[in-house]
Write an enzyme that holds these catalytic residues in place. Structure first.
Site, mmCIF file in Angstrom:
data_model
loop_
_atom_site.group_PDB
_atom_site.id
_atom_site.type_symbol
_atom_site.label_atom_id
_atom_site.label_comp_id
_atom_site.label_asym_id
_atom_site.label_seq_id
_atom_site.Cartn_x
_atom_site.Cartn_y
_atom_site.Cartn_z
ATOM 1 N N THR A 1 10.790 61.889 6.827
ATOM 2 C CA THR A 1 10.744 63.128 7.616
ATOM 3 C C THR A 1 11.137 64.278 6.698
ATOM 4 O O THR A 1 12.308 64.414 6.333
ATOM 5 C CB THR A 1 11.702 63.042 8.819
ATOM 6 O OG1 THR A 1 11.381 61.868 9.566
ATOM 7 C CG2 THR A 1 11.530 64.253 9.723
ATOM 8 N N ARG B 1 10.474 56.135 16.868
ATOM 9 C CA ARG B 1 11.269 54.995 17.323
ATOM 10 C C ARG B 1 12.398 54.658 16.342
ATOM 11 O O ARG B 1 12.681 55.437 15.437
ATOM 12 C CB ARG B 1 10.392 53.777 17.624
ATOM 13 C CG ARG B 1 9.267 54.112 18.631
ATOM 14 C CD ARG B 1 8.411 52.916 18.945
ATOM 15 N NE ARG B 1 7.328 53.263 19.867
ATOM 16 C CZ ARG B 1 6.162 52.641 19.926
ATOM 17 N NH1 ARG B 1 5.897 51.637 19.122
ATOM 18 N NH2 ARG B 1 5.241 53.008 20.786
ATOM 19 N N LYS C 1 5.976 65.154 13.740
ATOM 20 C CA LYS C 1 7.287 64.489 13.698
ATOM 21 C C LYS C 1 8.432 65.518 13.767
ATOM 22 O O LYS C 1 9.442 65.305 14.448
ATOM 23 C CB LYS C 1 7.388 63.644 12.412
ATOM 24 C CG LYS C 1 8.752 63.040 12.162
ATOM 25 C CD LYS C 1 9.145 62.002 13.176
ATOM 26 C CE LYS C 1 10.530 61.450 12.887
ATOM 27 N NZ LYS C 1 11.029 60.616 13.969
ATOM 28 N N MET D 1 12.838 68.516 19.473
ATOM 29 C CA MET D 1 13.122 68.324 20.898
ATOM 30 C C MET D 1 14.153 67.215 21.101
ATOM 31 O O MET D 1 15.090 67.333 21.909
ATOM 32 C CB MET D 1 11.821 67.973 21.624
ATOM 33 C CG MET D 1 11.945 67.863 23.121
ATOM 34 S SD MET D 1 10.307 67.632 23.829
ATOM 35 C CE MET D 1 10.740 67.517 25.558
ATOM 36 N N LYS E 1 19.510 67.344 9.139
ATOM 37 C CA LYS E 1 18.408 67.625 8.202
ATOM 38 C C LYS E 1 17.126 67.949 8.958
ATOM 39 O O LYS E 1 16.432 68.927 8.667
ATOM 40 C CB LYS E 1 18.223 66.396 7.297
ATOM 41 C CG LYS E 1 17.143 66.490 6.262
ATOM 42 C CD LYS E 1 15.892 65.691 6.547
ATOM 43 C CE LYS E 1 16.060 64.264 6.933
ATOM 44 N NZ LYS E 1 14.806 63.559 7.187
HETATM 45 P P1 NAD Z 1 18.658 55.821 4.978
HETATM 46 O O1 NAD Z 1 19.577 56.883 4.460
HETATM 47 O O2 NAD Z 1 19.185 54.657 5.736
HETATM 48 O O3 NAD Z 1 17.800 55.227 3.749
HETATM 49 C C1 NAD Z 1 17.315 55.970 2.671
HETATM 50 C C2 NAD Z 1 17.229 55.034 1.464
HETATM 51 O O4 NAD Z 1 16.582 55.746 0.385
HETATM 52 C C3 NAD Z 1 18.585 54.567 0.961
HETATM 53 O O5 NAD Z 1 18.580 53.155 0.834
HETATM 54 C C4 NAD Z 1 18.721 55.259 -0.405
HETATM 55 O O6 NAD Z 1 19.444 54.475 -1.340
HETATM 56 C C5 NAD Z 1 17.281 55.403 -0.805
HETATM 57 N N1 NAD Z 1 17.003 56.453 -1.788
HETATM 58 C C6 NAD Z 1 17.419 57.740 -1.750
HETATM 59 N N2 NAD Z 1 16.895 58.406 -2.803
HETATM 60 C C7 NAD Z 1 16.154 57.515 -3.491
HETATM 61 C C8 NAD Z 1 15.365 57.590 -4.680
HETATM 62 N N3 NAD Z 1 15.241 58.730 -5.362
HETATM 63 N N4 NAD Z 1 14.722 56.475 -5.107
HETATM 64 C C9 NAD Z 1 14.859 55.305 -4.418
HETATM 65 N N5 NAD Z 1 15.584 55.174 -3.298
HETATM 66 C C10 NAD Z 1 16.225 56.262 -2.854
HETATM 67 O O7 NAD Z 1 17.564 56.613 5.841
HETATM 68 P P2 NAD Z 1 16.602 56.013 6.994
HETATM 69 O O8 NAD Z 1 17.320 56.051 8.301
HETATM 70 O O9 NAD Z 1 15.968 54.751 6.496
HETATM 71 O O10 NAD Z 1 15.521 57.200 7.053
HETATM 72 C C11 NAD Z 1 14.572 57.402 6.019
HETATM 73 C C12 NAD Z 1 13.657 58.535 6.451
HETATM 74 O O11 NAD Z 1 13.016 58.187 7.694
HETATM 75 C C13 NAD Z 1 14.388 59.863 6.710
HETATM 76 O O12 NAD Z 1 13.574 60.938 6.323
HETATM 77 C C14 NAD Z 1 14.589 59.832 8.219
HETATM 78 O O13 NAD Z 1 14.742 61.153 8.732
HETATM 79 C C15 NAD Z 1 13.316 59.156 8.682
HETATM 80 N N6 NAD Z 1 13.386 58.426 9.962
HETATM 81 C C16 NAD Z 1 14.502 57.714 10.318
HETATM 82 C C17 NAD Z 1 14.521 57.046 11.544
HETATM 83 C C18 NAD Z 1 15.749 56.262 11.992
HETATM 84 O O14 NAD Z 1 15.849 55.947 13.202
HETATM 85 N N7 NAD Z 1 16.676 55.921 11.110
HETATM 86 C C19 NAD Z 1 13.412 57.056 12.383
HETATM 87 C C20 NAD Z 1 12.277 57.738 11.976
HETATM 88 C C21 NAD Z 1 12.276 58.427 10.759
#
Ligand code: NAD
Length: 299
Positions: A97, A124, A172, A178, A241
């Site tokens: 995102t 989700r 997204k 929202m 964020k």
């Molecule tokens: P998270 O913080 O759990 O995971 C991010 C991962 O990326 C970590 O393991 C970190 O070590 C790794 N990382 C960071 N920089 C890196 C790099 N340069 N190279 C390699 N690895 C790197 O985050 P998440 O909850 O998995 O979310 C990831 C994305 O998905 C975000 O943008 C979030 O907004 C979006 N998202 C999350 C959810 C949710 O419910 N958690 C749902 C939909 C979308």
């Protein structure tokens, strides 16, 4: 033979999603800054890559599931990244995102090199990701989506094509705007009710039966903060964020977002004053309760 996948970012969402690709037979190399999720995926059959250039060298399709815009820009535009070392004919599927304008700019830069782009905002929760039941809001050309579709279908069960590059991540951002603002008003509602002496069970009965109810409150909150659990499924830092991206995107588009801006400020306080940034989004109730001078209510 199916395409070779390079998966970068193995956090709460990326690790289970990469696991689905491996389980469904895609040759997948993985990379994360953290060792532990790479090892978990290696044991499931993925190949651990030494770094981002190695992922790019050994893959046809790059998938990123990273926290924020600069992380994805690092993979695409950074030293040893996709623009510098990728091959024409490759495809990048970004599921993070991030800022829609930055997403569009990366798509345009890669197109010049003959590399395709799909922004696939994910809906989700991590639990859905674990079951291969994520949903995708996609921005891409028809041809790029056709190529990405088997990869997305291995990780999810709903794909909505919202338009060309940038449209999926725009959707997204609108959705999370929202969603996160709804969480903030839900927290303030429950803190106010508690301060006025109302019982959580009574508030639940009344709110659940009314039009003001929302699915966060109905489905998710009873499993998290209302049960005393604020371990992150989706962290307040990520919510802040997303609201920050939404507010900045709205400003660039000339659209006033007064309530959303206030929700962003409140989440900033939950992080900086209450130190809750790493806790689950539902911990906005902990912050609102402290602000109100009441115990965090539970069901
Ligand atoms: P998270 O913080 O759990 O995971 C991010 C991962 O990326 C970590 O393991 C970190 O070590 C790794 N990382 C960071 N920089 C890196 C790099 N340069 N190279 C390699 N690895 C790197 O985050 P998440 O909850 O998995 O979310 C990831 C994305 O998905 C975000 O943008 C979030 O907004 C979006 N998202 C999350 C959810 C949710 O419910 N958690 C749902 C939909 C979308």
């Amino acid at each position: 033979m199916s395409e070779r996948i390079g998966f970068i970012g193995l956090g709460n969402m990326g690790r289970p999603m990469a696991g689905q690709l491996v389980a469904k037979g895609f040759a997948t190399s993985v990379f994360d800054l953290s060792e532990a999720p790479m090892e978990i995926l290696r044991q499931k059959g993925a190949t651990r890559a030494a770094g981002i250039p190695a992922v790019i060298a050994n893959s046809d399709v790059i998938v990123t599931m990273l926290p924020n815009t600069p992380d994805v820009q690092g993979v695409v535009l950074g030293e040893g990244g996709l623009l510098a070392t990728g091959r024409p004919g490759m495809l990048h599927i970004d599921m993070s995102t991030i800022d829609p304008l930055a997403s569009k700019a990366m798509a345009a830069a890669l197109a010049e090199k003959g590399i395709g782009w799909v922004d696939a905002g994910v809906g989700r929760s991590p639990a859905h990701a674990d079951r291969g039941e994520s949903s995708f809001m996609v921005g891409a050309t028809d041809a790029d989506l056709a190529r990405a579709r088997p990869v997305l279908a291995a990780m999810g069960n709903a794909i909505i094509h919202c338009g060309g590059p940038g449209a999926g991540i725009s959707m997204k951002i609108v959705l999370n705007f929202m969603s996160m603002a709804t969480c903030q008003i839900t927290a303030e509602t429950l803190a106010l009710g508690t301060k006025l002496g109302l019982k959580m069970t009574d508030m639940n009965a009344v709110i659940s039966a009314g039009l003001a109810c929302n699915e966060h409150f109905r489905q998710y909150w009873p499993t998290k903060v209302l049960a005393g659990d604020t371990t992150p499924g989706f962290a307040i830092d990520l919510a802040f964020k997303d609201l920050s991206i939404a507010v900045a995107t709205a400003a660039a588009a000339g659209v006033p977002v007064i309530t959303g801006s206030a929700a962003r400020e409140a989440m900033g306080i939950a992080r900086s004053v209450h130190g809750l940034g790493k806790e689950d989004i539902t911990a906005v109730l902990v912050a609102a309760s402290r602000n109100a001078g009441v115990q965090t209510p539970r069901l």
